[in-house]
Design a protein around this motif. Sequence first.
Motif, PDB file in Angstrom:
ATOM      1  N   ILE A 153      16.791  35.055  47.523  1.00  0.00           N
ATOM      2  CA  ILE A 153      17.951  34.775  48.375  1.00  0.00           C
ATOM      3  C   ILE A 153      19.081  34.148  47.547  1.00  0.00           C
ATOM      4  CG2 ILE A 153      18.749  33.372  50.313  1.00  0.00           C
ATOM      5  CD1 ILE A 153      15.986  33.836  51.567  1.00  0.00           C
ATOM      6  N   MET A 154      18.714  33.299  46.583  1.00  0.00           N
ATOM      7  CA  MET A 154      19.730  32.761  45.679  1.00  0.00           C
ATOM      8  C   MET A 154      20.464  33.882  44.949  1.00  0.00           C
ATOM      9  SD  MET A 154      18.276  29.341  43.790  1.00  0.00           S
ATOM     10  CE  MET A 154      19.450  29.620  42.479  1.00  0.00           C
ATOM     11  N   SER A 155      19.705  34.849  44.450  1.00  0.00           N
ATOM     12  CA  SER A 155      20.302  35.986  43.745  1.00  0.00           C
ATOM     13  C   SER A 155      21.198  36.791  44.675  1.00  0.00           C
ATOM     14  CB  SER A 155      19.206  36.881  43.171  1.00  0.00           C
ATOM     15  OG  SER A 155      19.739  38.026  42.561  1.00  0.00           O
ATOM     16  N   ALA A 156      20.740  37.005  45.904  1.00  0.00           N
ATOM     17  CA  ALA A 156      21.563  37.728  46.883  1.00  0.00           C
ATOM     18  C   ALA A 156      22.858  36.969  47.159  1.00  0.00           C
ATOM     19  CB  ALA A 156      20.778  37.941  48.170  1.00  0.00           C
ATOM     20  N   GLY A 157      22.780  35.636  47.205  1.00  0.00           N
ATOM     21  CA  GLY A 157      23.987  34.828  47.395  1.00  0.00           C
ATOM     22  C   GLY A 157      24.955  34.983  46.238  1.00  0.00           C
ATOM     23  N   LEU A 181      26.619  21.660  44.647  1.00  0.00           N
ATOM     24  CA  LEU A 181      26.032  22.646  45.550  1.00  0.00           C
ATOM     25  C   LEU A 181      24.668  23.130  45.052  1.00  0.00           C
ATOM     26  CD1 LEU A 181      29.176  24.759  46.537  1.00  0.00           C
ATOM     27  CD2 LEU A 181      27.807  23.282  48.026  1.00  0.00           C
ATOM     28  N   HIS A 182      24.546  23.338  43.751  1.00  0.00           N
ATOM     29  CA  HIS A 182      23.244  23.751  43.215  1.00  0.00           C
ATOM     30  C   HIS A 182      22.229  22.617  43.326  1.00  0.00           C
ATOM     31  CE1 HIS A 182      25.429  27.051  40.744  1.00  0.00           C
ATOM     32  NE2 HIS A 182      25.035  27.499  41.918  1.00  0.00           N
ATOM     33  N   GLY A 183      22.710  21.373  43.190  1.00  0.00           N
ATOM     34  CA  GLY A 183      21.806  20.243  43.413  1.00  0.00           C
ATOM     35  C   GLY A 183      21.339  20.179  44.851  1.00  0.00           C
ATOM     36  N   TYR A 184      22.239  20.492  45.772  1.00  0.00           N
ATOM     37  CA  TYR A 184      21.872  20.546  47.194  1.00  0.00           C
ATOM     38  C   TYR A 184      20.871  21.673  47.432  1.00  0.00           C
ATOM     39  CZ  TYR A 184      22.688  20.426  52.280  1.00  0.00           C
ATOM     40  OH  TYR A 184      22.537  20.326  53.645  1.00  0.00           O
ATOM     41  N   LEU A 185      21.069  22.794  46.756  1.00  0.00           N
ATOM     42  CA  LEU A 185      20.147  23.915  46.861  1.00  0.00           C
ATOM     43  C   LEU A 185      18.764  23.524  46.340  1.00  0.00           C
ATOM     44  CD1 LEU A 185      20.514  26.838  47.854  1.00  0.00           C
ATOM     45  CD2 LEU A 185      20.971  27.504  45.494  1.00  0.00           C
ATOM     46  N   TYR A 186      18.749  22.788  45.240  1.00  0.00           N
ATOM     47  CA  TYR A 186      17.486  22.318  44.673  1.00  0.00           C
ATOM     48  C   TYR A 186      16.796  21.360  45.651  1.00  0.00           C
ATOM     49  CZ  TYR A 186      14.298  19.942  41.428  1.00  0.00           C
ATOM     50  OH  TYR A 186      13.194  19.417  40.819  1.00  0.00           O
ATOM     51  N   HIS A 187      17.590  20.529  46.313  1.00  0.00           N
ATOM     52  CA  HIS A 187      17.040  19.596  47.307  1.00  0.00           C
ATOM     53  C   HIS A 187      16.396  20.347  48.471  1.00  0.00           C
ATOM     54  CE1 HIS A 187      16.768  16.113  49.957  1.00  0.00           C
ATOM     55  NE2 HIS A 187      17.446  16.785  50.873  1.00  0.00           N
ATOM     56  N   ARG A 214      17.507  28.708  57.762  1.00  0.00           N
ATOM     57  CA  ARG A 214      17.408  28.028  56.467  1.00  0.00           C
ATOM     58  C   ARG A 214      17.694  28.996  55.322  1.00  0.00           C
ATOM     59  NH1 ARG A 214      12.033  25.036  53.972  1.00  0.00           N
ATOM     60  NH2 ARG A 214      13.097  23.846  52.337  1.00  0.00           N
ATOM     61  N   GLN A 215      17.215  30.224  55.435  1.00  0.00           N
ATOM     62  CA  GLN A 215      17.479  31.220  54.413  1.00  0.00           C
ATOM     63  C   GLN A 215      18.966  31.550  54.328  1.00  0.00           C
ATOM     64  OE1 GLN A 215      14.790  34.669  54.449  1.00  0.00           O
ATOM     65  NE2 GLN A 215      13.320  33.472  55.634  1.00  0.00           N
ATOM     66  N   LEU A 216      19.629  31.619  55.479  1.00  0.00           N
ATOM     67  CA  LEU A 216      21.066  31.866  55.495  1.00  0.00           C
ATOM     68  C   LEU A 216      21.820  30.710  54.837  1.00  0.00           C
ATOM     69  CD1 LEU A 216      23.393  33.669  56.432  1.00  0.00           C
ATOM     70  CD2 LEU A 216      23.372  32.448  58.620  1.00  0.00           C
ATOM     71  N   HIS A 217      21.332  29.496  55.055  1.00  0.00           N
ATOM     72  CA  HIS A 217      21.929  28.323  54.417  1.00  0.00           C
ATOM     73  C   HIS A 217      21.828  28.448  52.901  1.00  0.00           C
ATOM     74  CE1 HIS A 217      22.399  23.642  54.596  1.00  0.00           C
ATOM     75  NE2 HIS A 217      23.498  24.258  54.237  1.00  0.00           N
ATOM     76  N   TRP A 218      20.657  28.813  52.391  1.00  0.00           N
ATOM     77  CA  TRP A 218      20.489  29.047  50.950  1.00  0.00           C
ATOM     78  C   TRP A 218      21.498  30.088  50.454  1.00  0.00           C
ATOM     79  CZ3 TRP A 218      14.487  30.104  51.107  1.00  0.00           C
ATOM     80  CH2 TRP A 218      13.811  28.897  51.317  1.00  0.00           C
ATOM     81  N   LEU A 219      21.610  31.178  51.191  1.00  0.00           N
ATOM     82  CA  LEU A 219      22.477  32.287  50.799  1.00  0.00           C
ATOM     83  C   LEU A 219      23.921  31.819  50.633  1.00  0.00           C
ATOM     84  CD1 LEU A 219      22.428  35.526  50.546  1.00  0.00           C
ATOM     85  CD2 LEU A 219      23.418  35.471  52.838  1.00  0.00           C
ATOM     86  N   LEU A 220      24.422  31.057  51.607  1.00  0.00           N
ATOM     87  CA  LEU A 220      25.810  30.609  51.560  1.00  0.00           C
ATOM     88  C   LEU A 220      26.036  29.595  50.440  1.00  0.00           C
ATOM     89  CD1 LEU A 220      26.550  30.257  55.382  1.00  0.00           C
ATOM     90  CD2 LEU A 220      27.286  32.088  53.827  1.00  0.00           C
ATOM     91  N   ILE A 221      25.084  28.670  50.269  1.00  0.00           N
ATOM     92  CA  ILE A 221      25.243  27.666  49.207  1.00  0.00           C
ATOM     93  C   ILE A 221      25.260  28.335  47.839  1.00  0.00           C
ATOM     94  CG2 ILE A 221      24.190  25.655  48.105  1.00  0.00           C
ATOM     95  CD1 ILE A 221      23.068  24.869  50.810  1.00  0.00           C
ATOM     96  N   ALA A 222      24.472  29.398  47.658  1.00  0.00           N
ATOM     97  CA  ALA A 222      24.462  30.121  46.381  1.00  0.00           C
ATOM     98  C   ALA A 222      25.701  30.982  46.210  1.00  0.00           C
ATOM     99  CB  ALA A 222      23.206  30.990  46.288  1.00  0.00           C
ATOM    100  N   ALA A 223      26.241  31.510  47.318  1.00  0.00           N
ATOM    101  CA  ALA A 223      27.380  32.439  47.232  1.00  0.00           C
ATOM    102  C   ALA A 223      28.664  31.734  46.812  1.00  0.00           C
ATOM    103  CB  ALA A 223      27.582  33.140  48.570  1.00  0.00           C
ATOM    104  N   VAL A 224      28.896  30.530  47.305  1.00  0.00           N
ATOM    105  CA  VAL A 224      30.178  29.862  47.071  1.00  0.00           C
ATOM    106  C   VAL A 224      30.405  29.533  45.591  1.00  0.00           C
ATOM    107  CG1 VAL A 224      31.506  27.759  47.531  1.00  0.00           C
ATOM    108  CG2 VAL A 224      30.457  29.022  49.416  1.00  0.00           C
ATOM    109  N   PRO A 225      29.459  28.920  44.864  1.00  0.00           N
ATOM    110  CA  PRO A 225      29.731  28.677  43.438  1.00  0.00           C
ATOM    111  C   PRO A 225      29.913  29.968  42.642  1.00  0.00           C
ATOM    112  CG  PRO A 225      27.879  27.350  44.208  1.00  0.00           C
ATOM    113  CD  PRO A 225      28.176  28.335  45.283  1.00  0.00           C
ATOM    114  N   SER A 226      29.157  31.014  42.990  1.00  0.00           N
ATOM    115  CA  SER A 226      29.301  32.296  42.297  1.00  0.00           C
ATOM    116  C   SER A 226      30.703  32.852  42.489  1.00  0.00           C
ATOM    117  CB  SER A 226      28.264  33.292  42.821  1.00  0.00           C
ATOM    118  OG  SER A 226      28.491  34.587  42.314  1.00  0.00           O
ATOM    119  N   GLY A 227      31.174  32.880  43.732  1.00  0.00           N
ATOM    120  CA  GLY A 227      32.529  33.352  43.979  1.00  0.00           C
ATOM    121  C   GLY A 227      33.579  32.447  43.373  1.00  0.00           C
TER     122      GLY A 227
END
Length: 763
Positions: A349-353, A329-335, A230-243
């Motif tokens: 983890i969001m920050s790391a993403g 994606l951020h809405g999904y992260l919030y969910h 689940r933490q890895l899922h958070w990381l990827l969802i946060a990484a994609v919009p940033s990139g």
Amino acid sequence: MHSTRPGCWVRDGVIATSSPRRWLFVLTILVGSFLLFLVQPMVARMVLPRLGGAPAVWNSAMLVYQALLLGGYAYAHWLGRFTVRRQAAIHVALFLVAALWLPIGIAQIGAPGPGQEALWVPLLLLASIGPVFFVVSAQAPLMQRWFAADARAGDPYYLYAASNLGSFAGLISYPALVEPTLPLAAQSWGWTAGYALLVLLVAGAAAARWHGGAEAHAAATDEPRPTLRRQLHWLLIAAVPSGLMLSTTTHLTTDIVAMPLLWVLPLGLYLLSFVIAFSTMERPTQIITLIAPVILLAVGGLGLLSSGGGSMMVALASLAMLFIIATALHGYLYHLRPATQHLTLFYLIMSAGGVLGGLFAALFAPLIFDWVYEHPLLILAAAMLLPLPALLPWDRWLGLEAKTARVVAAALVAIAAFGAWHMVGEWTGRLDSTTTSWGIAIFVIGMLVIGWRWAYVPVLALLMIGVGGWDTIQESFTGARVRSYFGVYTVTDYPASNQRRLAHGTTLHGLQRTDAAHRRDPTTYYGHQSGVGLTLDKASALAGQNASIGIVGLGAGTLACYRRPGQRWTIFEIDPVMVDIARDPKKFTFLSDCAGDTSIVIGDARLQLAGQPAGHFDVIVIDAFSSDAIPLHLLTKEAIGIYARALKPDGILLVHISNRFFDLEPVLAAEAKARGWTSAIRMDPGPIGDEYADLTGSNWVALTATPGRMQKLTGGIRPRKASYADGAWVPLEARENFERWTDDYASTLPVLIWKNIIGGRDE
């Protein structure tokens, strides 16, 4: 715990009104985030004259900021093990210690030794703002943790929307309000006042929880620690919009439309996506999530197109896609957010993403790819992570079984593959009727398979390849395109017109005739009737046969063929890739034909010229302002002082100010007036008839401390309305009350040509 209506929450079956101190936590988070996004561009302006504009500097700065932000979030997570009272005592004490680094300024540390610059730049930034940035960056997660410590407070996650609203305000206010109105010293003291206000607000927030006796775990539930998956899922969802935010900026400026301050728009939309996704208004996020897959098909399908042609419509569509995908994606992260007890872990983890996405798009991609391939890759990554609610549930409408529906979806993917193959065969650089029809067909197929991720992602990839993507990929194998941290350069032959062109994204950066009779002819901005042509043609007459010439900005090396025997030339170029292109006779031969032994100094021109002997040059040519993000630090009072020192007492400074978005004439007029120098501008009208079709209109400004030297160059400065076709030089046009640019104060907003910004005109 769940929301029933704005301002109320159900906890253990009891409706409780929100804490009366909610405004205090909102204000604290707003102020902290505002200061955080204000200090970054402010420090960048401070260090620019000292470090120059080399990409290694800004990459190091980005790494320092991201490391400090991640460290601040880790610190907030670590504090969560203590009671709020202990957290408050530690945090306020750290605020007071960090105040020793105020007001903001650049630390005085020794210059780096050879080869130590990569370590020295981060050390300088850490020593200058490290403690302050670190402690302020912890505000968003820590204040939410404290807020949730009161059982009446309710869900704290919506406060993250306030955090990003503050960040957005800080981002917009610096270029729009702070930089144009305040010198750096006043900016620093103003930021210090904001820091003092933040300390008071943090102390007030601590008091609001301190006296209540609440502890950090008061509102905790029995939810177990999130799994690693689940933490890895958070990381990827946060990484994609940033990139995607960074890759959209690069893609727009490289292949769509290069505009000044364009980076503000993607970053601002990225921050606003958090505001919507983490707010208590769920309906906008739901609507955006529903349409996101369609927008990704419609706009993301152009993600591999490398010939945007300066279209503002494509640029606006790309920005809209970024906002919609980031919000979804951020809405999904919030969910997927955990219970309050794991709040700081979630944000860590969001920050790391965010750091992961930023590192990929800003640091690794320019090293790995020769084009902006990170952009389509991140679009496909978004397709793999987005929620995909079926927009057109045709399988249910037709009453199909799941297995049958999958077979139909697979058949649709096969049809899309055939269509993409047909588009590749027909692609001519523009969409004709056949390719348009197939493009629409693949788009419709993509809409029909939204409910099946395994089908949706391949259809999106096929659409990218069909709409110009195959040409983009093929060009990577020709050797004609190369990439550096400064951009993507493409060398293209045009046999019909006997031309070889160097394109920097959508901007023509150099041109050479390929027929032997004319391959040494100067082209574009550098013709014999341009200001630089008139000056260099007279260099021997002005300064003797052994004239010393300094050129800032290499390009394709066009000016090299103005060199005459006996002259001593030095060329300054910041991008090593550009040097490789200009020196390669298989690409351009200006240097090899005319000045193969010319010394080329690689690095920021201001820093390198400062190291030259005093009184060394008879002429210095500054050709660094025709791009769309001008290096401010090369036009300040201090920079001109460096050029003046490097020039002989009667030397000439020549500055190229042709620019589609900036009117730099008032800047140099103010500088000439302040120094008491003589100045003139040569406005070359460009090509006159087919014979000069390779030339481009240009504006060159000449400045000298010796009026006699200007008279010898120009033959007499003519009235402003003189004919420009016969080599006339005219007076610079000053602007009333225009403030002279210095290292402490400079702003591009007063010199922006707004009509070209709105029109999106490209050259």
